[in-house]
Design a protein around this motif. Structure first.
Motif, PDB file in Angstrom:
ATOM      1  N   VAL A  90       0.839  -1.202   0.000  1.00  0.00           N
ATOM      2  CA  VAL A  90       0.000   0.000   0.000  1.00  0.00           C
ATOM      3  C   VAL A  90       0.875   1.255   0.000  1.00  0.00           C
ATOM      4  N   GLU A  91       1.942   1.248   0.851  1.00  0.00           N
ATOM      5  CA  GLU A  91       2.856   2.396   0.874  1.00  0.00           C
ATOM      6  C   GLU A  91       3.524   2.585  -0.478  1.00  0.00           C
ATOM      7  N   PHE A  92       3.917   1.476  -1.106  1.00  0.00           N
ATOM      8  CA  PHE A  92       4.539   1.567  -2.424  1.00  0.00           C
ATOM      9  C   PHE A  92       3.551   2.152  -3.438  1.00  0.00           C
ATOM     10  N   ASP A  93       2.286   1.668  -3.376  1.00  0.00           N
ATOM     11  CA  ASP A  93       1.271   2.179  -4.294  1.00  0.00           C
ATOM     12  C   ASP A  93       1.001   3.663  -4.036  1.00  0.00           C
ATOM     13  N   ASN A  94       0.968   4.047  -2.730  1.00  0.00           N
ATOM     14  CA  ASN A  94       0.744   5.461  -2.405  1.00  0.00           C
ATOM     15  C   ASN A  94       1.887   6.332  -2.906  1.00  0.00           C
ATOM     16  N   ASN A  95       3.131   5.851  -2.698  1.00  0.00           N
ATOM     17  CA  ASN A  95       4.284   6.617  -3.195  1.00  0.00           C
ATOM     18  C   ASN A  95       4.260   6.721  -4.714  1.00  0.00           C
ATOM     19  N   ARG A  96       3.895   5.610  -5.345  1.00  0.00           N
ATOM     20  CA  ARG A  96       3.822   5.638  -6.807  1.00  0.00           C
ATOM     21  C   ARG A  96       2.726   6.603  -7.275  1.00  0.00           C
ATOM     22  N   LEU A  97       1.569   6.563  -6.567  1.00  0.00           N
ATOM     23  CA  LEU A  97       0.478   7.473  -6.915  1.00  0.00           C
ATOM     24  C   LEU A  97       0.883   8.920  -6.679  1.00  0.00           C
ATOM     25  N   HIS A  98       1.596   9.159  -5.544  1.00  0.00           N
ATOM     26  CA  HIS A  98       2.058  10.515  -5.248  1.00  0.00           C
ATOM     27  C   HIS A  98       3.004  11.019  -6.333  1.00  0.00           C
ATOM     28  N   ASN A  99       3.932  10.147  -6.758  1.00  0.00           N
ATOM     29  CA  ASN A  99       4.862  10.534  -7.822  1.00  0.00           C
ATOM     30  C   ASN A  99       4.124  10.801  -9.130  1.00  0.00           C
ATOM     31  N   GLU A 100       3.119   9.978  -9.406  1.00  0.00           N
ATOM     32  CA  GLU A 100       2.338  10.185 -10.624  1.00  0.00           C
ATOM     33  C   GLU A 100       1.578  11.507 -10.570  1.00  0.00           C
ATOM     34  N   ILE A 101       1.042  11.839  -9.365  1.00  0.00           N
ATOM     35  CA  ILE A 101       0.346  13.116  -9.217  1.00  0.00           C
ATOM     36  C   ILE A 101       1.309  14.277  -9.410  1.00  0.00           C
ATOM     37  N   LEU A 102       2.530  14.149  -8.830  1.00  0.00           N
ATOM     38  CA  LEU A 102       3.533  15.199  -9.013  1.00  0.00           C
ATOM     39  C   LEU A 102       3.909  15.350 -10.482  1.00  0.00           C
ATOM     40  N   GLU A 103       4.085  14.214 -11.158  1.00  0.00           N
ATOM     41  CA  GLU A 103       4.413  14.271 -12.581  1.00  0.00           C
ATOM     42  C   GLU A 103       3.275  14.904 -13.368  1.00  0.00           C
ATOM     43  N   LEU A 104       2.035  14.528 -13.016  1.00  0.00           N
ATOM     44  CA  LEU A 104       0.884  15.108 -13.706  1.00  0.00           C
ATOM     45  C   LEU A 104       0.796  16.601 -13.438  1.00  0.00           C
ATOM     46  N   SER A 105       1.031  16.986 -12.155  1.00  0.00           N
ATOM     47  CA  SER A 105       1.008  18.406 -11.819  1.00  0.00           C
ATOM     48  C   SER A 105       2.083  19.164 -12.594  1.00  0.00           C
ATOM     49  N   GLY A 106       3.277  18.537 -12.685  1.00  0.00           N
ATOM     50  CA  GLY A 106       4.350  19.169 -13.461  1.00  0.00           C
ATOM     51  C   GLY A 106       3.983  19.294 -14.929  1.00  0.00           C
ATOM     52  N   ASP A 107       3.350  18.234 -15.478  1.00  0.00           N
ATOM     53  CA  ASP A 107       2.924  18.286 -16.882  1.00  0.00           C
ATOM     54  C   ASP A 107       1.885  19.380 -17.101  1.00  0.00           C
ATOM     55  N   VAL A 108       0.958  19.518 -16.115  1.00  0.00           N
ATOM     56  CA  VAL A 108      -0.066  20.563 -16.239  1.00  0.00           C
ATOM     57  C   VAL A 108       0.578  21.944 -16.196  1.00  0.00           C
ATOM     58  N   GLU A 109       1.540  22.121 -15.260  1.00  0.00           N
ATOM     59  CA  GLU A 109       2.215  23.412 -15.169  1.00  0.00           C
ATOM     60  C   GLU A 109       2.983  23.723 -16.448  1.00  0.00           C
ATOM     61  N   ILE A 110       3.633  22.703 -16.989  1.00  0.00           N
ATOM     62  CA  ILE A 110       4.368  22.912 -18.251  1.00  0.00           C
ATOM     63  C   ILE A 110       3.407  23.282 -19.371  1.00  0.00           C
TER      64      ILE A 110
END
Length: 323
Positions: A90-110
């Protein structure tokens, strides 16, 4: 409770009662009769004594409980390991989801950055407007995207009282303009783009000059009471960026720091400082520690008031204090 469950429960109780009857009532009577018969007939006693039987049964129960406990412990360890593995997944999935959200947020900002006409804005005070109170000339240095070339672009600075308009150059992406801002007024800054067929409002940004200037300060306050002694300590950090050409070098430096400490409304410290503890090109640190003796163990209210005045003459008070 269902009929089947009731039936099972009654049968279980009856079996327990039967076992108790056989072991503790019938068997002692049977053993006693066997002993009497053997004694009368002069034969050896072959029947197991109740105490021995009870001891054997108790030993069997203890062995059964021990084996069951060990089995339960093994099962529990297995379940703990399994649960630990699930938590780690679950922690691994949460970290992966968090990283994906950060990447998505970065993509949106770009994506927003690429689609934005105003790439960035920098605000720098030049001077106070003569004859006005809390009105300052501010240099806005900004960069527009390349798609602004050859289009008609107008900059709007809007408040509740008025709207200032400025025609921007359509031949360069980096440019600046001088605008007068009231110190505590809220503004909306945006551009209007006319491509020859349609006019579109783009990139609305809110701005408040006082809040923008306050953001360069970090104020820390700590108070400790020990019996008749009160220790008060403060840190003020002033950190700003390099200024551009035509901007006063010393404008954002601190001119003075006023510190007032009150105990139950009574002023016990009233000091003004003009020399920082540390000063570099773009950084200042003011820090003081006060130890105050009070007549009785501290109680009531203890207040510290800090007012900063910079080289522009702007006073900053009621700043967010970090403890």
């Amino acid at each position: 409770m269902s009929f089947i469950a009731s039936y099972v429960f009654i049968m279980f109780v009856l079996i327990i009662l039967a076992i108790v009857f056989l072991l503790f009532i019938f068997y002692p009577m049977y053993y006693k009769s066997k002993v009497n018969r053997s004694f009368t007939d002069g034969k050896p006693i072959k029947t197991i004594e109740p105490v021995t039987l009870y001891g054997a049964i108790l030993l069997g129960i203890l062995i059964f409980i021990g084996v069951s406990t060990l089995s339960s412990i093994r099962n529990l360890n297995y379940e703990v390991l399994n649960l630990t593995g699930q938590v780690q997944r679950v922690e691994f999935d949460n970290n992966r989801l968090h990283n994906e959200i950060l990447e998505l947020s970065g993509d949106v900002e770009i994506a927003l950055y690429k689609n934005s006409y105003i790439q960035y804005v920098e605000y720098e005070i030049i001077e106070a407007v003569e004859g006005e109170t809390d009105v300052y000339s501010v240099k806005l240095t900004f960069s527009l995207s390349e798609k602004s070339i050859d289009q008609t672009i107008t900059l709007f600075v809007e408040s509740n009282d008025e709207t200032q308009t400025f025609d921007l150059s359509n031949t360069t992406v980096r440019q600046f303009t001088i605008i007068e801002f009231e110190l505590t007024t809220d503004y909306n800054i945006y551009v209007e783009v006319d491509d020859g067929t349609d006019t579109t409002i783009r990139d609305i940004q809110s701005f408040n000059l006082y809040q923008y200037l306050v953001s360069r300060f970090r104020v820390y306050v700590d108070m400790d009471t020990m019996g008749d002694n009160v220790t008060t300590e403060y840190y003020i950090e002033n950190n700003w960026d390099n200024v551009s050409e035509g901007i006063p070098e010393n404008g954002l430096k601190i001119r003075e720091v006023s510190v007032v400490v009150k105990e139950n409304g009574n002023i016990i410290i009233d000091e003004v400082y003009t020399t920082p503890n540390v000063r570099t090109t773009n950084y200042e640190l003011y820090s003081r520690l006060y130890q105050t003796d009070v007549e009785t163990p501290f109680s009531g209210s203890w207040e510290i008031i800090i007012i900063i005045t910079d080289e522009y003459g702007i006073e900053y008070s009621n700043m967010p204090i970090q403890r």
